[in-house]
Design a protein around this motif. Structure first.
Motif, PDB file in Angstrom:
ATOM      1  N   SER A  49      -6.248  -3.090   9.157  1.00  0.00           N
ATOM      2  CA  SER A  49      -5.495  -1.951   8.628  1.00  0.00           C
ATOM      3  C   SER A  49      -5.292  -2.100   7.129  1.00  0.00           C
ATOM      4  N   LEU A  52      -8.527  -1.321   5.194  1.00  0.00           N
ATOM      5  CA  LEU A  52      -8.743   0.120   5.116  1.00  0.00           C
ATOM      6  C   LEU A  52      -7.847   0.741   4.043  1.00  0.00           C
ATOM      7  N   ALA A  53      -6.582   0.305   3.988  1.00  0.00           N
ATOM      8  CA  ALA A  53      -5.655   0.825   2.979  1.00  0.00           C
ATOM      9  C   ALA A  53      -6.114   0.479   1.572  1.00  0.00           C
ATOM     10  N   GLN A  55      -9.216  -0.125   0.613  1.00  0.00           N
ATOM     11  CA  GLN A  55     -10.413   0.651   0.314  1.00  0.00           C
ATOM     12  C   GLN A  55     -10.068   2.080  -0.092  1.00  0.00           C
ATOM     13  N   LYS A  56      -8.957   2.582   0.436  1.00  0.00           N
ATOM     14  CA  LYS A  56      -8.501   3.930   0.081  1.00  0.00           C
ATOM     15  C   LYS A  56      -7.596   3.918  -1.150  1.00  0.00           C
ATOM     16  N   ARG A  57      -7.461   2.714  -1.755  1.00  0.00           N
ATOM     17  CA  ARG A  57      -6.652   2.520  -2.959  1.00  0.00           C
ATOM     18  C   ARG A  57      -5.188   2.908  -2.768  1.00  0.00           C
ATOM     19  N   ARG A  58      -4.678   2.665  -1.576  1.00  0.00           N
ATOM     20  CA  ARG A  58      -3.258   2.870  -1.342  1.00  0.00           C
ATOM     21  C   ARG A  58      -2.471   1.715  -1.960  1.00  0.00           C
TER      22      ARG A  58
END
Length: 281
Positions: A49, A52-53, A55-58
């Motif tokens: 998780s 993924l965060a 990679q989404k630049r969160r």
């Protein structure tokens, strides 16, 4: 295991659950903050998780356990019959975890020895295992601390990251080193040195960097009895391949652990991390 001395570490040790259970080791969780939500590492957020965060630049940050969390862990150990506690933690250069443990230890109902191992990941985990084994051999708290410090002194950790940006953002590597790597478009190999992350070598391509990582680990392991851990984040194939090659190349290999790092380390390295810890017995 003797219940007179309890061994406590933190969640960045990434010890296999079965090893923790077998040796009676407790891990206090650090916290990962994803956006506006806080999660306990190892229980409430998975490495996948987190990857993924990222990679989404969160927005992802981390924080130490509070002294109150440590106090509760020490209280549970004492209630379970411990007459002393050895508390082993990741490098104080990375986190305030050690300081929080020291604060909690002052008010504990039993003596607590808090140790900054200067390590992280299974480099820390091997220290915790050494301390637990010393206790199992009827050792004192001093024996457990000495065993952990001896293991730390001989342990080396090396790792590859796809980019230095995550380490730079988290303040875990100097801006100058990070910018140099970006400007030259090199793939960095890093090492844990004196409790800090230092740039070890700059390699032109990812494939050459991964081959060089294998060479360094095999050379460091030599022919003596040694434990190795392979860590990764969202790089299972790379980790499996490295572990298989090291099994073939290291004649003195005793145990080899392979795991995906947790959210705290992953937040500072980013997806694509491949690391190896070499810990002579």
């Amino acid at each position: 295991m003797s219940r007179h001395v309890a061994i406590v570490t933190d969640s960045t040790a990434y010890l296999p659950p079965q090893a923790m259970e077998r040796h009676g080791i407790t891990a206090v969780p650090l916290t990962v903050v994803l956006g506006d939500r806080a999660f306990e590492e190892g229980t409430e957020i998975s490495a996948r998780s987190l990857a993924l965060a990222l990679q989404k630049r969160r927005s992802v940050t981390t924080s130490r356990p509070s002294p109150e969390v440590f106090a509760a862990a020490y209280r549970r150990a004492a209630d379970a019959g411990a007459s002393a506690i050895v508390s082993l933690h990741l490098s104080a250069e990375f986190s305030g975890t050690y300081d929080a443990a020291v604060l909690a230890a002052k008010d504990a109902s039993v003596p607590v020895r808090v140790v900054d191992t200067g390590m992280v990941a299974m480099a820390l985990g091997f220290c915790a295992l050494a301390a637990a084994e010393a206790v199992e051999a009827n050792g004192t708290p001093d024996d457990a601390v000495a065993a952990a410090e001896k293991r730390a002194a001989g342990t080396s950790a090396y790792f590859y990251v796809d980019t230095l940006d995550y380490l730079r953002r988290g303040g875990r590597i100097g801006t100058a080193q990070a910018l140099l790597g970006s400007a030259l478009a090199v793939k960095p190999l890093l090492q844990l040195d004196g409790g800090r992350i230092e740039l070890l070598e700059k390699v032109r391509t990812a494939s050459k960097a991964l081959a060089r990582l294998e060479e360094i680990v095999a050379e460091r392991a030599g022919t003596s009895s040694v434990d190795i851990a392979v860590h990764h984040l969202a790089a299972q194939d790379r980790a499996t391949a490295l572990a298989e090659r090291l099994r073939e190349r290291v004649p003195g290999l005793v145990d080899l652990h392979m795991s995906e790092v947790g959210a705290v380390i992953g937040a500072h390295t980013g997806p694509g991390l491949l690391g190896a810890v070499v810990s002579p017995r």
